[in-house]
Design a protein around this motif. Structure first.
Motif, PDB file in Angstrom:
ATOM      1  N   ALA A   1      80.848  84.054  51.209  1.00 10.76           N
ATOM      2  CA  ALA A   1      80.623  83.392  52.497  1.00 10.76           C
ATOM      3  C   ALA A   1      79.134  83.320  52.829  1.00 10.76           C
ATOM      4  CB  ALA A   1      81.382  84.124  53.599  1.00 10.76           C
ATOM      5  N   GLU A   2      78.409  84.401  52.533  1.00  8.55           N
ATOM      6  CA  GLU A   2      76.973  84.416  52.809  1.00  8.55           C
ATOM      7  C   GLU A   2      76.233  83.401  51.936  1.00  8.55           C
ATOM      8  OE1 GLU A   2      75.951  88.939  54.276  1.00  8.55           O
ATOM      9  OE2 GLU A   2      76.332  88.600  52.137  1.00  8.55           O
ATOM     10  N   ILE A   3      76.601  83.334  50.668  1.00  6.56           N
ATOM     11  CA  ILE A   3      75.961  82.379  49.753  1.00  6.56           C
ATOM     12  C   ILE A   3      76.174  80.951  50.241  1.00  6.56           C
ATOM     13  CG2 ILE A   3      76.013  81.443  47.410  1.00  6.56           C
ATOM     14  CD1 ILE A   3      76.699  84.272  46.445  1.00  6.56           C
ATOM     15  N   GLU A   4      77.411  80.645  50.650  1.00  5.35           N
ATOM     16  CA  GLU A   4      77.705  79.305  51.156  1.00  5.35           C
ATOM     17  C   GLU A   4      76.924  79.002  52.421  1.00  5.35           C
ATOM     18  OE1 GLU A   4      81.908  79.288  51.598  1.00  5.35           O
ATOM     19  OE2 GLU A   4      82.326  79.129  49.435  1.00  5.35           O
ATOM     20  N   TYR A   5      76.787  79.977  53.296  1.00  2.00           N
ATOM     21  CA  TYR A   5      76.051  79.800  54.546  1.00  2.00           C
ATOM     22  C   TYR A   5      74.572  79.532  54.269  1.00  2.00           C
ATOM     23  CZ  TYR A   5      73.980  81.039  59.074  1.00  2.00           C
ATOM     24  OH  TYR A   5      73.258  81.036  60.242  1.00  2.00           O
ATOM     25  N   TRP A   6      73.982  80.318  53.339  1.00  8.26           N
ATOM     26  CA  TRP A   6      72.564  80.144  53.001  1.00  8.26           C
ATOM     27  C   TRP A   6      72.325  78.803  52.313  1.00  8.26           C
ATOM     28  CZ3 TRP A   6      72.445  85.703  50.610  1.00  8.26           C
ATOM     29  CH2 TRP A   6      72.452  86.645  51.651  1.00  8.26           C
ATOM     30  N   ALA A   7      73.267  78.378  51.473  1.00  8.16           N
ATOM     31  CA  ALA A   7      73.122  77.092  50.793  1.00  8.16           C
ATOM     32  C   ALA A   7      73.099  75.951  51.799  1.00  8.16           C
ATOM     33  CB  ALA A   7      74.269  76.901  49.789  1.00  8.16           C
ATOM     34  N   GLU A   8      73.926  76.051  52.853  1.00  9.09           N
ATOM     35  CA  GLU A   8      73.908  75.033  53.904  1.00  9.09           C
ATOM     36  C   GLU A   8      72.573  75.045  54.652  1.00  9.09           C
ATOM     37  OE1 GLU A   8      77.258  75.658  56.420  1.00  9.09           O
ATOM     38  OE2 GLU A   8      78.734  75.166  54.875  1.00  9.09           O
ATOM     39  N   ASN A   9      72.040  76.222  54.933  1.00  8.29           N
ATOM     40  CA  ASN A   9      70.766  76.329  55.633  1.00  8.29           C
ATOM     41  C   ASN A   9      69.622  75.735  54.815  1.00  8.29           C
ATOM     42  OD1 ASN A   9      72.044  77.629  57.700  1.00  8.29           O
ATOM     43  ND2 ASN A   9      71.262  79.672  57.220  1.00  8.29           N
ATOM     44  N   LEU A  10      69.741  75.850  53.478  1.00  7.51           N
ATOM     45  CA  LEU A  10      68.670  75.395  52.605  1.00  7.51           C
ATOM     46  C   LEU A  10      68.389  73.908  52.763  1.00  7.51           C
ATOM     47  CD1 LEU A  10      66.709  76.076  50.287  1.00  7.51           C
ATOM     48  CD2 LEU A  10      68.575  75.659  48.681  1.00  7.51           C
ATOM     49  N   MET A  11      69.395  73.144  53.160  1.00  5.90           N
ATOM     50  CA  MET A  11      69.229  71.704  53.263  1.00  5.90           C
ATOM     51  C   MET A  11      68.134  71.327  54.252  1.00  5.90           C
ATOM     52  SD  MET A  11      71.493  70.617  51.134  1.00  5.90           S
ATOM     53  CE  MET A  11      71.634  68.888  51.565  1.00  5.90           C
ATOM     54  N   GLU A  12      68.000  72.096  55.367  1.00 11.26           N
ATOM     55  CA  GLU A  12      67.041  71.747  56.397  1.00 11.26           C
ATOM     56  C   GLU A  12      65.957  72.804  56.585  1.00 11.26           C
ATOM     57  OE1 GLU A  12      69.190  70.972  59.969  1.00 11.26           O
ATOM     58  OE2 GLU A  12      70.368  69.331  59.108  1.00 11.26           O
ATOM     59  N   ALA A  13      66.000  73.880  55.778  1.00 11.62           N
ATOM     60  CA  ALA A  13      65.038  74.974  55.953  1.00 11.62           C
ATOM     61  C   ALA A  13      63.632  74.557  55.542  1.00 11.62           C
ATOM     62  CB  ALA A  13      65.495  76.188  55.141  1.00 11.62           C
ATOM     63  N   LYS A  14      62.646  75.009  56.318  1.00  9.99           N
ATOM     64  CA  LYS A  14      61.252  74.758  55.999  1.00  9.99           C
ATOM     65  C   LYS A  14      60.595  75.996  55.409  1.00  9.99           C
ATOM     66  CE  LYS A  14      60.403  71.120  59.279  1.00  9.99           C
ATOM     67  NZ  LYS A  14      60.683  70.793  60.594  1.00  9.99           N
ATOM     68  N   THR A  15      61.204  77.179  55.676  1.00  9.82           N
ATOM     69  CA  THR A  15      60.696  78.434  55.122  1.00  9.82           C
ATOM     70  C   THR A  15      61.855  79.239  54.565  1.00  9.82           C
ATOM     71  OG1 THR A  15      60.967  79.716  57.158  1.00  9.82           O
ATOM     72  CG2 THR A  15      58.898  78.470  56.903  1.00  9.82           C
ATOM     73  N   LEU A  16      61.518  80.248  53.764  1.00  5.40           N
ATOM     74  CA  LEU A  16      62.543  81.142  53.215  1.00  5.40           C
ATOM     75  C   LEU A  16      63.288  81.863  54.316  1.00  5.40           C
ATOM     76  CD1 LEU A  16      63.601  81.998  50.412  1.00  5.40           C
ATOM     77  CD2 LEU A  16      62.018  83.928  50.487  1.00  5.40           C
ATOM     78  N   GLN A  17      62.571  82.192  55.377  1.00  7.07           N
ATOM     79  CA  GLN A  17      63.192  82.877  56.502  1.00  7.07           C
ATOM     80  C   GLN A  17      64.249  82.006  57.162  1.00  7.07           C
ATOM     81  OE1 GLN A  17      62.839  86.046  57.330  1.00  7.07           O
ATOM     82  NE2 GLN A  17      64.391  85.767  58.922  1.00  7.07           N
ATOM     83  N   ASP A  18      63.997  80.691  57.188  1.00  8.14           N
ATOM     84  CA  ASP A  18      64.981  79.779  57.796  1.00  8.14           C
ATOM     85  C   ASP A  18      66.306  79.808  57.031  1.00  8.14           C
ATOM     86  OD1 ASP A  18      63.128  78.992  59.661  1.00  8.14           O
ATOM     87  OD2 ASP A  18      62.488  77.209  58.554  1.00  8.14           O
ATOM     88  N   VAL A  19      66.231  80.004  55.716  1.00 10.24           N
ATOM     89  CA  VAL A  19      67.450  80.036  54.908  1.00 10.24           C
ATOM     90  C   VAL A  19      68.328  81.210  55.319  1.00 10.24           C
ATOM     91  CG1 VAL A  19      68.394  80.299  52.576  1.00 10.24           C
ATOM     92  CG2 VAL A  19      66.330  78.916  52.960  1.00 10.24           C
ATOM     93  N   PHE A  20      67.711  82.369  55.450  1.00  9.21           N
ATOM     94  CA  PHE A  20      68.488  83.576  55.749  1.00  9.21           C
ATOM     95  C   PHE A  20      68.671  83.800  57.247  1.00  9.21           C
ATOM     96  CE2 PHE A  20      66.538  84.286  51.572  1.00  9.21           C
ATOM     97  CZ  PHE A  20      67.688  84.539  50.829  1.00  9.21           C
ATOM     98  N   GLY A  21      67.993  83.004  58.049  1.00  6.91           N
ATOM     99  CA  GLY A  21      68.151  83.169  59.501  1.00  6.91           C
ATOM    100  C   GLY A  21      69.449  82.573  59.982  1.00  6.91           C
TER     101      GLY A  21
END
Length: 305
Positions: free
Chosen positions: A285-305
């Motif tokens: 579930a966490e991997i899927e959530y981070w992968a979705e965040n990656l689409m619009e993330a500008k920083t690494l922190q945005d991915v895991f935030g």
């Protein structure tokens, strides 16, 4: 078999699956007149943990016996399995019973201790007092399985007694017949196939037949042996299916981790040790959530935030 936790869990399962039979066998003095109208409810440790403290985690679940017509007050049985008698603490058990009595607002508490091996140094009573009087007197029902004559329970209609035949007192020459009587009781008294499979393992663990002894059992008791072979095959098949399913799930999760790692490196450069650890410990579930965040993330922190 030598680890205490495994015995604790084995007997906890036995008590939870067969509470009425467990009380009738382990606490016969107090449970002999518990009739069919009484309800027996396991009081799970998880519900008591915050109140009673971490040190009671190894104790088995208490059982609350209630009579719906109200003609008798509820009775609380506290069962504990003790693999190593030298680790048994009567002070801890007394404390536990007092806490339960306060929690359930009752004085009707029956402590029961199940010993796989009897030990002469185990205290049976606790008396606290001064020069003139004893002010706290405490004792419990002790059930030492290895000194109970197995011959007294060979034809028992109590499944808990039959399953514990290997833990009782018998001569070495009786080993195969003791195993056979335990299996016979399991087949006759337990109609549920899943529970038959579950407690076939219980009997196997505590009997410990060698390969030669198993062959003698199969020739001496062909009918029971055939029935148990069917259960063993089903257990093996289910285990393989479960293992394959778990392997597929693990493989998919590892693949998702690898893909996400590649995407992160391509987007943000080499990953630091903390990020690598988060990926390795992540759930699907966490991997899927981070992968979705990656689409619009500008920083690494945005991915895991």
């Amino acid at each position: 078999m030598n680890h205490r936790v495994s015995h604790d869990q084995n007997f906890k399962n036995l008590i939870l699956d067969y509470p009425r039979e467990a009380l009738a066998f382990f606490a016969r003095e107090e449970a002999y007149d518990i009739d069919a109208s009484a309800t027996i409810t396991p009081v799970r440790q998880e519900q008591l943990k915050e109140r009673l403290g971490e040190r009671f985690r190894e104790l088995d679940v208490p059982l609350l016996v209630e009579w719906p017509d109200g003609r008798r007050e509820a009775l609380l049985f506290v069962l504990e399995e003790e693999t190593d008698p030298q680790r048994f603490s009567i002070h801890r058990l007394a404390h536990y019973c007092l806490d339960l009595a306060e929690l359930f607002a009752t004085q009707r508490v029956v402590p029961v201790v199940i010993f796989l091996q009897a030990h002469p140094a185990v205290p049976e009573r606790l008396a606290l007092g001064g020069e003139c009087h004893d002010y706290l007197l405490f004792h419990y029902l002790g059930c030492a399985l290895n000194v109970m004559p197995a011959v007294d329970h060979l034809e028992s209609d109590n499944l808990v007694a039959r399953l514990n035949l290997p833990n009782m007192d018998w001569s070495h020459g009786q080993k195969i017949d003791i195993y056979a009587k335990a299996i016979e009781g399991l087949l006759r008294l337990e109609p549920n196939v899943e529970k038959r499979i579950k407690y076939l393992d219980f009997v196997d663990i505590y009997t410990g037949l060698t390969e030669t002894e198993r062959q003698i059992y199969e020739s001496r008791y062909p009918q029971e042996s055939k029935a148990m072979a069917g259960l063993a095959e089903r257990l093996r098949t289910e285990g393989m299916q479960q293992g394959m399913q778990q392997g597929m799930q693990q493989g998919m999760q590892q693949g998702e981790q690898t893909l996400l790692r590649k995407l992160l490196v391509r987007r943000f450069g080499p990953l630091d040790a903390i990020t690598e650890q988060r990926l390795q410990q992540a759930t699907t579930a966490e991997i899927e959530y981070w992968a979705e965040n990656l689409m619009e993330a500008k920083t690494l922190q945005d991915v895991f935030g």
